[in-house]
Scaffold this active site. Structure first.
Site, PDB file in Angstrom:
ATOM      1  CB  ALA A  65      -0.981   0.212   1.076  1.00 48.82           C
ATOM      2  CD  GLU A 111      -2.393  -7.766   2.957  1.00 55.75           C
ATOM      3  OE1 GLU A 111      -2.076  -6.613   2.412  1.00 55.75           O
ATOM      4  OE2 GLU A 111      -2.678  -8.073   3.868  1.00 55.75           O
ATOM      5  CD  GLU A 131       1.806  -5.563   5.525  1.00 54.13           C
ATOM      6  OE1 GLU A 131       2.646  -6.577   5.842  1.00 54.13           O
ATOM      7  OE2 GLU A 131       1.195  -5.730   4.605  1.00 54.13           O
TER       8      GLU A 131
HETATM    9  N1  CO8 Z   1       4.484   3.210  -0.739  1.00 58.45           N
HETATM   10  C1  CO8 Z   1       4.928   4.373  -0.949  1.00 58.45           C
HETATM   11  N2  CO8 Z   1       6.235   4.726  -1.732  1.00 58.45           N
HETATM   12  C2  CO8 Z   1       6.929   3.476  -1.953  1.00 58.45           C
HETATM   13  C3  CO8 Z   1       6.506   2.224  -1.397  1.00 58.45           C
HETATM   14  C4  CO8 Z   1       5.360   2.104  -0.702  1.00 58.45           C
HETATM   15  N3  CO8 Z   1       5.024   1.028  -0.155  1.00 58.45           N
HETATM   16  N4  CO8 Z   1       7.658   1.380  -1.807  1.00 58.45           N
HETATM   17  C5  CO8 Z   1       8.504   1.831  -2.212  1.00 58.45           C
HETATM   18  N5  CO8 Z   1       8.100   3.254  -2.603  1.00 58.45           N
HETATM   19  C6  CO8 Z   1       8.945   4.119  -3.365  1.00 58.45           C
HETATM   20  C7  CO8 Z   1       9.907   5.002  -2.365  1.00 58.45           C
HETATM   21  O1  CO8 Z   1       9.642   5.772  -1.528  1.00 58.45           O
HETATM   22  C8  CO8 Z   1      10.913   5.319  -3.608  1.00 58.45           C
HETATM   23  O2  CO8 Z   1      10.505   6.762  -3.906  1.00 58.45           O
HETATM   24  P1  CO8 Z   1      11.364   8.051  -3.949  1.00 58.45           P
HETATM   25  O3  CO8 Z   1      12.145   7.618  -5.292  1.00 58.45           O
HETATM   26  O4  CO8 Z   1      10.320   9.170  -4.206  1.00 58.45           O
HETATM   27  O5  CO8 Z   1      12.148   7.973  -2.797  1.00 58.45           O
HETATM   28  C9  CO8 Z   1      10.780   4.483  -4.621  1.00 58.45           C
HETATM   29  O6  CO8 Z   1       9.391   3.907  -4.391  1.00 58.45           O
HETATM   30  C10 CO8 Z   1      11.784   3.427  -4.727  1.00 58.45           C
HETATM   31  O7  CO8 Z   1      11.897   2.872  -3.627  1.00 58.45           O
HETATM   32  P2  CO8 Z   1      13.249   2.389  -2.819  1.00 58.45           P
HETATM   33  O8  CO8 Z   1      14.383   3.638  -3.084  1.00 58.45           O
HETATM   34  O9  CO8 Z   1      13.015   2.466  -1.409  1.00 58.45           O
HETATM   35  O10 CO8 Z   1      13.708   1.150  -3.617  1.00 58.45           O
HETATM   36  P3  CO8 Z   1      14.932   0.127  -2.892  1.00 58.45           P
HETATM   37  O11 CO8 Z   1      15.091  -0.812  -4.054  1.00 58.45           O
HETATM   38  O12 CO8 Z   1      16.083   0.841  -2.065  1.00 58.45           O
HETATM   39  O13 CO8 Z   1      13.911  -0.671  -1.860  1.00 58.45           O
HETATM   40  C11 CO8 Z   1      12.018  -1.950  -1.066  1.00 58.45           C
HETATM   41  C12 CO8 Z   1      12.778  -1.307  -2.327  1.00 58.45           C
HETATM   42  C13 CO8 Z   1      12.751  -2.817  -0.354  1.00 58.45           C
HETATM   43  C14 CO8 Z   1      10.849  -2.503  -1.522  1.00 58.45           C
HETATM   44  C15 CO8 Z   1      11.459  -0.555  -0.294  1.00 58.45           C
HETATM   45  O14 CO8 Z   1      11.089   0.459  -1.156  1.00 58.45           O
HETATM   46  C16 CO8 Z   1      10.510  -0.798   0.791  1.00 58.45           C
HETATM   47  O15 CO8 Z   1      10.735  -1.199   1.979  1.00 58.45           O
HETATM   48  N6  CO8 Z   1       9.246  -0.634   0.427  1.00 58.45           N
HETATM   49  C17 CO8 Z   1       8.233  -0.407   1.368  1.00 58.45           C
HETATM   50  C18 CO8 Z   1       7.795  -1.941   1.649  1.00 58.45           C
HETATM   51  C19 CO8 Z   1       6.589  -1.879   2.490  1.00 58.45           C
HETATM   52  O16 CO8 Z   1       6.667  -1.674   3.742  1.00 58.45           O
HETATM   53  N7  CO8 Z   1       5.331  -2.422   2.423  1.00 58.45           N
HETATM   54  C20 CO8 Z   1       4.266  -2.698   3.058  1.00 58.45           C
HETATM   55  C21 CO8 Z   1       3.373  -1.241   3.003  1.00 58.45           C
HETATM   56  S1  CO8 Z   1       2.080  -1.348   4.120  1.00 58.45           S
HETATM   57  C22 CO8 Z   1       0.874  -2.380   3.445  1.00 58.45           C
HETATM   58  O17 CO8 Z   1       0.959  -2.712   2.357  1.00 58.45           O
HETATM   59  C23 CO8 Z   1      -0.346  -2.555   4.179  1.00 58.45           C
HETATM   60  C24 CO8 Z   1      -1.343  -3.221   3.187  1.00 58.45           C
HETATM   61  C25 CO8 Z   1      -2.668  -3.052   4.139  1.00 58.45           C
HETATM   62  C26 CO8 Z   1      -3.840  -3.234   3.219  1.00 58.45           C
HETATM   63  C27 CO8 Z   1      -4.016  -2.374   1.877  1.00 58.45           C
HETATM   64  C28 CO8 Z   1      -4.484  -1.259   2.126  1.00 58.45           C
HETATM   65  C29 CO8 Z   1      -4.615  -0.378   0.942  1.00 58.45           C
END
Ligand code: CO8
Length: 257
Positions: A65, A111, A131
């Site tokens: 998300a 999911e 999460e």
């Molecule tokens: N939300 C918003 N932006 C994101 C997300 C995300 N989940 N994941 C990545 N991005 C963005 C980053 O902020 C970044 O943006 P910017 O260039 O503007 O800084 C861009 O994508 C590229 O990401 P990274 O630079 O972080 O790339 P890396 O290769 O270094 O890392 C990762 C990749 C490991 C995937 C890392 O981006 C990460 O950890 N992302 C978050 C993963 C996460 O925590 N997901 C769970 C989110 S919570 C959730 O899903 C709850 C679901 C609940 C039900 C659904 C309701 C809608």
């Protein structure tokens, strides 16, 4: 549409939906999820489509998300937005839905893949429910579908530590159907989709509904449901065609009627 791309006739009877927020690793914001819900509903009503493939890009299926969109929300904001009604609607898609996953499938992305009926993964795919690392927990089925798919011990570890699993681990745990080299995952998804698309769409819909019922009810009720759908299949022209084709030793020509 802004955040998804649709190709209605990607292959015969197969529609392809691509999540399209590459710079955010296909983070699932509300707009994207609404577009996805509407597109799936339309494809469900399109007789030229029998199977739907959902994919991202090579780097990410979806990294969850949209954290930036959620970060400042209160519980009551979340309640009012009620994004889960969108997820519930996606779950109701009647046609077979195949996730073609490469790269990150995390949080809501994992999911979403699990909401599909099958997962074809590239060997670069990574699955996770991270999460907990941002102070919350899965909310779109992660604690339930993952546990049913891979068992309590493994699900508990993924949900409590946030660790990712590789495509090969996901395969050995029974989360995905097949793992192939990255250049092959779309080809493989289309191959599975084509095989399903050559069957009776009526039978496919009835069978999908019955398999899903196994997750929602006890055995006796599930068997009862299965039997009703089995009888219902005999109301279709496709049943007559399928059995007649077998007897005449020819390929069936299913019309979805
Ligand atoms: N939300 C918003 N932006 C994101 C997300 C995300 N989940 N994941 C990545 N991005 C963005 C980053 O902020 C970044 O943006 P910017 O260039 O503007 O800084 C861009 O994508 C590229 O990401 P990274 O630079 O972080 O790339 P890396 O290769 O270094 O890392 C990762 C990749 C490991 C995937 C890392 O981006 C990460 O950890 N992302 C978050 C993963 C996460 O925590 N997901 C769970 C989110 S919570 C959730 O899903 C709850 C679901 C609940 C039900 C659904 C309701 C809608």
């Amino acid at each position: 549409m802004k955040y998804i791309k649709l190709t209605e006739q990607y292959a015969k009877y197969i529609a392809l939906i691509e999540l399209n927020r590459p710079n955010e690793l296909n983070a699932l914001n509300l707009e994207l999820m609404t577009e996805l819900k509407q597109t799936l509903a339309e494809l469900d009503n399109n007789n030229d489509v029998r199977v739907i493939i959902l994919t991202g890009n090579e780097r990410a299926f979806a990294a969850g998300a949209d954290i930036k969109q959620m970060a400042n929300k209160s519980a009551i904001d979340m309640l009012k937005i009620d994004q889960f009604s969108t997820w519930d609607q996606i779950k109701k898609t009647k046609k077979p839905l195949i996730a073609a996953v490469s790269g990150f499938a995390l949080g809501g992305g994992c999911e979403l893949a699990m909401t599909c009926d099958m997962i074809i993964a590239s060997e670069t795919a990574q699955f996770g429910q991270p999460e907990i690392k941002i102070g919350v927990m899965p909310g779109a089925g992660g604690t339930q579908r993952l546990t049913r798919a891979i068992g309590k011990a493994r699900a508990m570890e993924m949900v409590l530590t946030g660790k990712f699993i590789s495509a090969d681990e996901a395969l050995s745990f029974g989360l995905v159907n097949k793992v192939v080299p990255v250049e092959m995952y779309m080809h493989e998804a289309v191959s599975v989709a084509s095989s399903i698309a050559s069957m009776s769409p009526v039978a496919a819909q009835l069978a999908k509904e019955a398999v899903n019922r196994a997750f929602e009810t006890h055995l006796e009720e599930g068997l009862h449901f299965e039997r009703k759908n089995f009888y219902l299949a005999f109301a279709s022209e496709d049943q007559t065609e399928g059995m007649q084709a077998f007897i005449e030793k020819r390929k069936p020509n299913y019309k979805g009627e």
